[in-house]
Scaffold this motif. Structure first.
Motif, PDB file in Angstrom:
ATOM      1  N   VAL A  31      10.870 -18.162  22.677  1.00 49.91           N
ATOM      2  CA  VAL A  31       9.869 -17.818  21.664  1.00 49.91           C
ATOM      3  C   VAL A  31      10.331 -16.592  20.885  1.00 49.91           C
ATOM      4  CG1 VAL A  31       7.498 -17.019  21.302  1.00 49.91           C
ATOM      5  CG2 VAL A  31       7.973 -18.816  22.983  1.00 49.91           C
ATOM      6  N   ILE A  32      10.247 -16.683  19.550  1.00 51.04           N
ATOM      7  CA  ILE A  32      10.647 -15.582  18.675  1.00 51.04           C
ATOM      8  C   ILE A  32       9.443 -15.141  17.842  1.00 51.04           C
ATOM      9  CG2 ILE A  32      12.199 -14.832  16.828  1.00 51.04           C
ATOM     10  CD1 ILE A  32      14.099 -17.117  17.684  1.00 51.04           C
ATOM     11  N   PRO A  33       8.795 -14.025  18.189  1.00 55.11           N
ATOM     12  CA  PRO A  33       7.677 -13.519  17.393  1.00 55.11           C
ATOM     13  C   PRO A  33       8.194 -12.821  16.124  1.00 55.11           C
ATOM     14  CG  PRO A  33       7.604 -12.741  19.684  1.00 55.11           C
ATOM     15  CD  PRO A  33       8.983 -13.247  19.421  1.00 55.11           C
ATOM     16  N   LEU A  34       7.531 -13.080  15.012  1.00 55.32           N
ATOM     17  CA  LEU A  34       7.869 -12.443  13.742  1.00 55.32           C
ATOM     18  C   LEU A  34       6.662 -11.669  13.237  1.00 55.32           C
ATOM     19  CD1 LEU A  34       9.734 -12.021  11.249  1.00 55.32           C
ATOM     20  CD2 LEU A  34       8.741 -14.137  10.316  1.00 55.32           C
ATOM     21  N   SER A  35       6.795 -10.351  13.141  1.00 53.93           N
ATOM     22  CA  SER A  35       5.724  -9.492  12.636  1.00 53.93           C
ATOM     23  C   SER A  35       6.071  -9.044  11.222  1.00 53.93           C
ATOM     24  CB  SER A  35       5.543  -8.272  13.548  1.00 53.93           C
ATOM     25  OG  SER A  35       5.213  -8.672  14.861  1.00 53.93           O
ATOM     26  N   VAL A  36       5.077  -9.043  10.347  1.00 57.42           N
ATOM     27  CA  VAL A  36       5.306  -8.728   8.937  1.00 57.42           C
ATOM     28  C   VAL A  36       4.489  -7.510   8.514  1.00 57.42           C
ATOM     29  CG1 VAL A  36       5.282  -9.601   6.572  1.00 57.42           C
ATOM     30  CG2 VAL A  36       5.680 -11.187   8.482  1.00 57.42           C
ATOM     31  N   GLN A  37       5.160  -6.543   7.939  1.00 54.15           N
ATOM     32  CA  GLN A  37       4.474  -5.417   7.308  1.00 54.15           C
ATOM     33  C   GLN A  37       4.345  -5.720   5.824  1.00 54.15           C
ATOM     34  OE1 GLN A  37       5.770  -1.437   8.493  1.00 54.15           O
ATOM     35  NE2 GLN A  37       7.045  -2.349  10.089  1.00 54.15           N
ATOM     36  N   TYR A  38       3.175  -5.443   5.286  1.00 51.09           N
ATOM     37  CA  TYR A  38       2.960  -5.780   3.868  1.00 51.09           C
ATOM     38  C   TYR A  38       2.209  -4.668   3.133  1.00 51.09           C
ATOM     39  CZ  TYR A  38      -1.437  -7.419   5.971  1.00 51.09           C
ATOM     40  OH  TYR A  38      -2.609  -7.512   6.677  1.00 51.09           O
ATOM     41  N   GLY A  39       2.242  -3.459   3.706  1.00 54.48           N
ATOM     42  CA  GLY A  39       1.554  -2.338   3.081  1.00 54.48           C
ATOM     43  C   GLY A  39       0.101  -2.249   3.495  1.00 54.48           C
ATOM     44  N   GLN A  40      -0.251  -2.826   4.641  1.00 51.82           N
ATOM     45  CA  GLN A  40      -1.631  -2.840   5.107  1.00 51.82           C
ATOM     46  C   GLN A  40      -2.094  -1.448   5.532  1.00 51.82           C
ATOM     47  OE1 GLN A  40       1.095  -4.131   6.608  1.00 51.82           O
ATOM     48  NE2 GLN A  40       0.684  -4.837   8.692  1.00 51.82           N
ATOM     49  N   LYS A  41      -3.390  -1.210   5.359  1.00 50.85           N
ATOM     50  CA  LYS A  41      -3.969   0.065   5.784  1.00 50.85           C
ATOM     51  C   LYS A  41      -3.950   0.197   7.304  1.00 50.85           C
ATOM     52  CE  LYS A  41      -7.066   0.757   1.827  1.00 50.85           C
ATOM     53  NZ  LYS A  41      -8.445   0.653   1.306  1.00 50.85           N
ATOM     54  N   HIS A  42      -4.161  -0.898   7.985  1.00 54.99           N
ATOM     55  CA  HIS A  42      -4.266  -0.882   9.444  1.00 54.99           C
ATOM     56  C   HIS A  42      -2.888  -1.069  10.097  1.00 54.99           C
ATOM     57  CE1 HIS A  42      -4.512  -4.963   8.063  1.00 54.99           C
ATOM     58  NE2 HIS A  42      -4.538  -5.479   9.270  1.00 54.99           N
ATOM     59  N   GLU A  43      -2.052  -0.048   9.952  1.00 56.44           N
ATOM     60  CA  GLU A  43      -0.710  -0.123  10.527  1.00 56.44           C
ATOM     61  C   GLU A  43      -0.734  -0.107  12.057  1.00 56.44           C
ATOM     62  OE1 GLU A  43       1.924   2.765   8.917  1.00 56.44           O
ATOM     63  OE2 GLU A  43       1.970   1.828   6.930  1.00 56.44           O
ATOM     64  N   LYS A  44      -1.897   0.179  12.625  1.00 53.29           N
ATOM     65  CA  LYS A  44      -2.006   0.168  14.081  1.00 53.29           C
ATOM     66  C   LYS A  44      -1.757  -1.221  14.655  1.00 53.29           C
ATOM     67  CE  LYS A  44      -4.811   2.529  16.583  1.00 53.29           C
ATOM     68  NZ  LYS A  44      -3.892   3.461  17.244  1.00 53.29           N
ATOM     69  N   SER A  78      -2.696  -0.266   1.489  1.00 55.18           N
ATOM     70  CA  SER A  78      -2.757   1.193   1.583  1.00 55.18           C
ATOM     71  C   SER A  78      -2.759   1.886   0.227  1.00 55.18           C
ATOM     72  CB  SER A  78      -1.589   1.720   2.429  1.00 55.18           C
ATOM     73  OG  SER A  78      -0.353   1.336   1.871  1.00 55.18           O
ATOM     74  N   HIS A  79      -2.179   1.247  -0.811  1.00 51.80           N
ATOM     75  CA  HIS A  79      -2.150   1.900  -2.124  1.00 51.80           C
ATOM     76  C   HIS A  79      -3.439   1.677  -2.919  1.00 51.80           C
ATOM     77  CE1 HIS A  79      -0.456  -2.182  -3.114  1.00 51.80           C
ATOM     78  NE2 HIS A  79      -1.344  -2.057  -4.090  1.00 51.80           N
ATOM     79  N   SER A  80      -4.326   0.824  -2.404  1.00 51.86           N
ATOM     80  CA  SER A  80      -5.581   0.556  -3.106  1.00 51.86           C
ATOM     81  C   SER A  80      -6.609   1.640  -2.771  1.00 51.86           C
ATOM     82  CB  SER A  80      -6.138  -0.813  -2.697  1.00 51.86           C
ATOM     83  OG  SER A  80      -7.421  -1.011  -3.255  1.00 51.86           O
ATOM     84  N   GLU A  81      -7.389   2.031  -3.779  1.00 58.72           N
ATOM     85  CA  GLU A  81      -8.450   3.007  -3.572  1.00 58.72           C
ATOM     86  C   GLU A  81      -9.782   2.343  -3.214  1.00 58.72           C
ATOM     87  OE1 GLU A  81      -8.685   5.598  -6.918  1.00 58.72           O
ATOM     88  OE2 GLU A  81      -6.652   6.394  -6.662  1.00 58.72           O
ATOM     89  N   LYS A  82      -9.796   1.030  -3.174  1.00 62.24           N
ATOM     90  CA  LYS A  82     -11.010   0.312  -2.812  1.00 62.24           C
ATOM     91  C   LYS A  82     -11.321   0.508  -1.332  1.00 62.24           C
ATOM     92  CE  LYS A  82     -10.709  -3.512  -6.155  1.00 62.24           C
ATOM     93  NZ  LYS A  82     -10.550  -4.992  -6.279  1.00 62.24           N
ATOM     94  N   GLU A  83     -12.596   0.554  -1.020  1.00 61.30           N
ATOM     95  CA  GLU A  83     -13.033   0.691   0.368  1.00 61.30           C
ATOM     96  C   GLU A  83     -13.070  -0.682   1.043  1.00 61.30           C
ATOM     97  OE1 GLU A  83     -13.710   3.519   2.010  1.00 61.30           O
ATOM     98  OE2 GLU A  83     -13.231   4.726   0.227  1.00 61.30           O
ATOM     99  N   ILE A  84     -12.790  -0.697   2.347  1.00 61.35           N
ATOM    100  CA  ILE A  84     -12.948  -1.920   3.120  1.00 61.35           C
ATOM    101  C   ILE A  84     -14.448  -2.200   3.237  1.00 61.35           C
ATOM    102  CG2 ILE A  84     -12.593  -3.023   5.373  1.00 61.35           C
ATOM    103  CD1 ILE A  84      -9.955  -2.519   4.046  1.00 61.35           C
ATOM    104  N   PRO A  85     -14.911  -3.397   2.865  1.00 58.96           N
ATOM    105  CA  PRO A  85     -16.356  -3.691   2.954  1.00 58.96           C
ATOM    106  C   PRO A  85     -16.882  -3.582   4.388  1.00 58.96           C
ATOM    107  CG  PRO A  85     -15.232  -5.326   1.607  1.00 58.96           C
ATOM    108  CD  PRO A  85     -14.156  -4.515   2.265  1.00 58.96           C
TER     109      PRO A  85
END
Length: 231
Positions: A31-44, A78-85
């Motif tokens: 099994v090969i897991p692939l994780s993708v970073q895309y600039g998300q706010k929740h880097e945790k 992360s670059h968006s100034e919009k709030e998470i609903p």
């Protein structure tokens, strides 16, 4: 040669359950897991993914697609100034009159699957596990999680890979509570998973995905390990 599987893996409930399923079927060594970073706010969630891989004793891959979403003002980025609903997806859809929710990243899952297909072909995998489910697709909250998109992407990947790779969307007709039930059977380490869209130290508990997650564990009669030990 043993058959191999790639898993689109974020470190959340759905993809971690997919990982558990793939390991059960193919064995951890295939099994090969692939994780993708895309600039998300929740880097945790990236940290969560690494911790889960350590738990299973498996080496994963990471891909950074952040530049592709530079033009999007999606509130999840992360670059968006919009709030998470701070509302359930049902409430958000009512307010938006059926338009995708503000945390919908433009065709993110389609892009992830296309990238995964290219890498999976090079790594000699025969399938890609993908954790889309019925709740996310409901009301077009996340249209790229729909069954119709899955079927179209599966056909494109299958034909485009010379009929060598297929997409496994095991949860496409299931809700999140059913996914958690399957994960509990597999003894998935949900205590290490991360779902909250807020980039805080602890889950905030009021974003759409936190609400869905909490309800899924409640339906299964178990405490969500994300909040275990909190008063």
């Amino acid at each position: 040669m043993s058959e191999k599987a790639m898993v689109l893996f974020s470190g959340g409930v759905d993809s971690t359950t997919c990982l558990g399923l793939a390991i059960e079927k193919y064995g951890v060594q295939n099994v090969i897991p692939l994780s993708v970073q895309y600039g998300q706010k929740h880097e945790k969630e990236v940290e969560a993914a690494r911790r889960i891989l350590e738990y299973y004793g498996i080496e994963g891959m990471e891909l950074d697609l952040t530049p592709i979403f530079a033009y999007s003002d999606c509130s999840l980025l992360s670059h968006s100034e919009k709030e998470i609903p701070e509302a359930s997806y049902a409430e958000q859809l009512r307010e938006n009159e059926g338009v995708p929710v503000s945390t919908y990243v433009p065709f993110r899952n389609g892009l992830f699957l296309a990238c995964a297909a290219s890498i999976a072909l090079s790594r000699e995998c025969s399938c890609i596990y993908y954790g889309a489910h019925r709740d996310d697709a409901a009301g077009s909250a996340y249209p790229d999680c729909s069954e119709s998109v899955f079927k179209s992407m599966n056909r494109a990947v299958y034909e485009g890979s010379g009929q060598q790779i297929r997409i496994e969307a095991t949860f496409i007709k299931m809700n999140k509570a059913q996914i958690v039930a399957e994960g509990l059977r597999l003894k998935v380490p949900y205590e290490f998973t991360w779902s909250c869209y807020e980039g805080k130290e602890k889950p905030y508990g009021v974003c759409g995905t936190c609400i869905d997650r909490s309800e899924a564990f409640k339906v299964n009669g178990v405490e969500d390990p994300a909040y275990r030990g909190e008063s």
